[in-house]
Design a protein around this motif. Structure first.
Motif, PDB file in Angstrom:
ATOM      1  N   TYR A  30       0.823  -1.202   0.000  1.00 36.72           N
ATOM      2  CA  TYR A  30       0.000   0.000   0.000  1.00 36.72           C
ATOM      3  C   TYR A  30       0.865   1.262   0.000  1.00 36.72           C
ATOM      4  CZ  TYR A  30      -4.094  -2.850   1.020  1.00 36.72           C
ATOM      5  OH  TYR A  30      -5.103  -3.770   0.948  1.00 36.72           O
ATOM      6  N   LEU A  38       0.189   5.694   0.386  1.00 38.00           N
ATOM      7  CA  LEU A  38      -0.786   6.712   0.774  1.00 38.00           C
ATOM      8  C   LEU A  38      -0.289   8.069   0.334  1.00 38.00           C
ATOM      9  CD1 LEU A  38      -3.485   7.038   2.414  1.00 38.00           C
ATOM     10  CD2 LEU A  38      -2.030   7.622   4.372  1.00 38.00           C
ATOM     11  N   VAL A  47      -5.453   6.353  -1.095  1.00 40.57           N
ATOM     12  CA  VAL A  47      -4.736   5.074  -1.163  1.00 40.57           C
ATOM     13  C   VAL A  47      -4.418   4.819  -2.632  1.00 40.57           C
ATOM     14  CG1 VAL A  47      -4.747   2.627  -0.564  1.00 40.57           C
ATOM     15  CG2 VAL A  47      -6.050   4.243   0.823  1.00 40.57           C
ATOM     16  N   LYS A  72      -7.294  -3.840   3.236  1.00 42.37           N
ATOM     17  CA  LYS A  72      -7.295  -2.401   3.451  1.00 42.37           C
ATOM     18  C   LYS A  72      -5.949  -1.943   3.994  1.00 42.37           C
ATOM     19  CE  LYS A  72     -12.223  -1.747   4.569  1.00 42.37           C
ATOM     20  NZ  LYS A  72     -13.174  -1.248   5.577  1.00 42.37           N
ATOM     21  N   LEU A  73      -5.663  -0.668   3.764  1.00 45.23           N
ATOM     22  CA  LEU A  73      -4.590   0.007   4.472  1.00 45.23           C
ATOM     23  C   LEU A  73      -5.181   0.503   5.786  1.00 45.23           C
ATOM     24  CD1 LEU A  73      -2.042   2.579   3.173  1.00 45.23           C
ATOM     25  CD2 LEU A  73      -3.511   3.177   5.087  1.00 45.23           C
ATOM     26  N   TYR A  74      -4.546   0.152   6.909  1.00 46.48           N
ATOM     27  CA  TYR A  74      -5.056   0.545   8.224  1.00 46.48           C
ATOM     28  C   TYR A  74      -4.114   1.562   8.870  1.00 46.48           C
ATOM     29  CZ  TYR A  74      -8.166  -3.482   7.889  1.00 46.48           C
ATOM     30  OH  TYR A  74      -9.123  -4.386   7.482  1.00 46.48           O
ATOM     31  N   LEU A  75      -4.632   2.752   9.163  1.00 43.74           N
ATOM     32  CA  LEU A  75      -3.887   3.773   9.885  1.00 43.74           C
ATOM     33  C   LEU A  75      -4.170   3.585  11.380  1.00 43.74           C
ATOM     34  CD1 LEU A  75      -4.672   6.834   7.599  1.00 43.74           C
ATOM     35  CD2 LEU A  75      -2.589   5.450   7.626  1.00 43.74           C
ATOM     36  N   GLY A 105      -9.402   2.663   8.118  1.00 41.44           N
ATOM     37  CA  GLY A 105      -9.035   1.788   7.007  1.00 41.44           C
ATOM     38  C   GLY A 105      -9.554   2.300   5.686  1.00 41.44           C
ATOM     39  N   THR A 130       0.920   6.458  10.713  1.00 36.28           N
ATOM     40  CA  THR A 130       1.550   5.142  10.778  1.00 36.28           C
ATOM     41  C   THR A 130       0.512   4.078  10.487  1.00 36.28           C
ATOM     42  OG1 THR A 130       3.059   5.935  12.505  1.00 36.28           O
ATOM     43  CG2 THR A 130       2.885   3.551  12.213  1.00 36.28           C
ATOM     44  N   ASP A 131       0.866   3.117   9.605  1.00 38.84           N
ATOM     45  CA  ASP A 131      -0.085   2.052   9.304  1.00 38.84           C
ATOM     46  C   ASP A 131       0.222   0.806  10.134  1.00 38.84           C
ATOM     47  OD1 ASP A 131       2.011   0.696   8.113  1.00 38.84           O
ATOM     48  OD2 ASP A 131       1.061   0.513   6.150  1.00 38.84           O
TER      49      ASP A 131
END
Length: 362
Positions: A240, A242, A261, A269-272, A321, A348-349
């Motif tokens: 991923y 961002l 994204v 998903k990308l999770y922050l 996400g 930060t992910d």
């Protein structure tokens, strides 16, 4: 007394040669046809859900998450024309028209190639569909650059069928036998099947072969490199990424920013899970933990795409996400009075990767 026997050699005509060549390419025609039939039929006939007792095709229903246009949102970051894709996604009625247009086109090309009717013109249609596939989805594929491989092979398959026609196992051949006058028409041979002159066959064979190679190699270089440069992904499908812009902060500590994204697989998903506001001296002046991000109100996330099927940012069990293609303005509520100065937002992910952007103080 010896007895001699003569072996009669077959008398080959241009019609019989092309009828046989079409049989040589029969597997290509059937498989290429089935690929497009499969794509259209999955949407139209094989994926339904019930609403108030009425069955609806999930992939053709713009009101549910399974709507096929969600693939466009996922593909947008790495497509050749992301701005155009975004415009179509936001166009509503035109988007739905395009979904039906391409579905019907795939259905006609698929069934037509399987039956061998109007083989050459439908083979040209399959070439056009594979060009579209490459332009939109060619960068995607988690294992073997899947979409590039499919589009490249499909282009070459369609180009081959444009040259061979349907052969003796096709409706084109049957129509020609039923009406010899029809089969002798130049337009019938160009659009359906039938013999071409030796010079035209040689010329178009070379042209279509070179075009197939150029299409394959050029997009491999553009998307993946490794032709005249080291192997690299123009847009990464495995990890991923961002994109952040427009970040600003208020005196009450609220921070607002635009997130996109713009790379990564569409299967998760990308999770922050953490956000830090850092001043010019490198000190943390505000911090949002994963628990705080998980509890963030939906009112603080203004998604660019709001459809039920589109990629969006949202609060999840792990933080904020977003699926590939998601775009949104996000506001992080602050609890600290901020003085004017230079600030940086660092996100930060879940994998420990960081993204930072300069924050304008308002």
């Amino acid at each position: 007394m010896s007895q001699s026997t003569s072996v009669q050699t077959p008398s080959w005509t241009s019609e019989s040669i092309f009828a046989l060549v079409g049989v040589f390419a029969l597997s290509i025609r059937l498989v290429q046809g089935w690929i497009f039939w499969g794509g259209a039929s999955r949407r139209l006939f094989y994926d339904f859900h019930s609403i108030h007792g009425t069955e609806y095709a999930v992939k053709m229903d713009p009101h549910v998450a399974g709507y096929v246009a969600n693939k466009l949102v996922h593909a947008m970051p790495g497509s050749v024309f992301p701005g155009l894709i975004q415009t179509i996604i936001q166009s509503g009625g035109f988007l739905h028209f395009m979904v039906w247009f391409w579905t019907i086109a795939e259905l006609i090309v698929g069934v037509g190639l399987i039956l061998g009717i109007a083989t050459r013109i439908l083979a040209l249609g399959s070439v056009g569909l594979n060009i579209s596939l490459m332009l939109i989805f060619g960068w995607m594929g988690s294992t073997c650059v899947d979409e590039w491989t499919m589009a490249s092979a499909g282009f070459a398959m369609g180009a081959t069928l444009m040259l061979t026609g349907g052969g003796s196992w096709s409706l084109d051949h049957w129509l020609g036998r039923m009406s010899p006058a029809l089969s002798n028409r130049s337009w019938f041979r160009l659009l359906f099947s039938g013999p071409l002159s030796v010079s035209a066959t040689k010329k178009w064979g070379v042209i279509l072969g070179i075009l197939s190679l150029l299409f394959t190699a050029a997009f491999y270089q553009y998307i993946h490199g490794a032709v005249i440069s080291p192997l690299h992904a123009r847009v990464n499908f495995h990890h991923y990424s961002l994109s952040l812009k427009g970040a600003s902060a208020d005196t009450n500590g609220d921070v607002r920013f635009f997130a996109y994204v713009n790379a990564g697989p569409d299967t998760a998903k990308l999770y922050l899970i953490k956000a830090d506001l850092i001043n010019g001296e490198g000190q943390n002046v505000e911090q949002w933990s994963g628990q705080q991000l998980t509890a963030i109100s939906s009112k603080n996330i203004d998604n660019r795409f709001t459809q039920a099927w589109a990629s969006r940012f949202s609060a999840t069990d792990y933080g904020i996400g977003g699926v590939t293609g998601a775009k949104a303005w996000i506001r992080l509520p602050g609890n600290t009075h901020l003085a004017s100065g230079n600030y940086k937002l660092r996100l930060t992910d879940i994998d420990g990767k960081h993204w930072s952007t300069v924050v304008t103080f308002k």
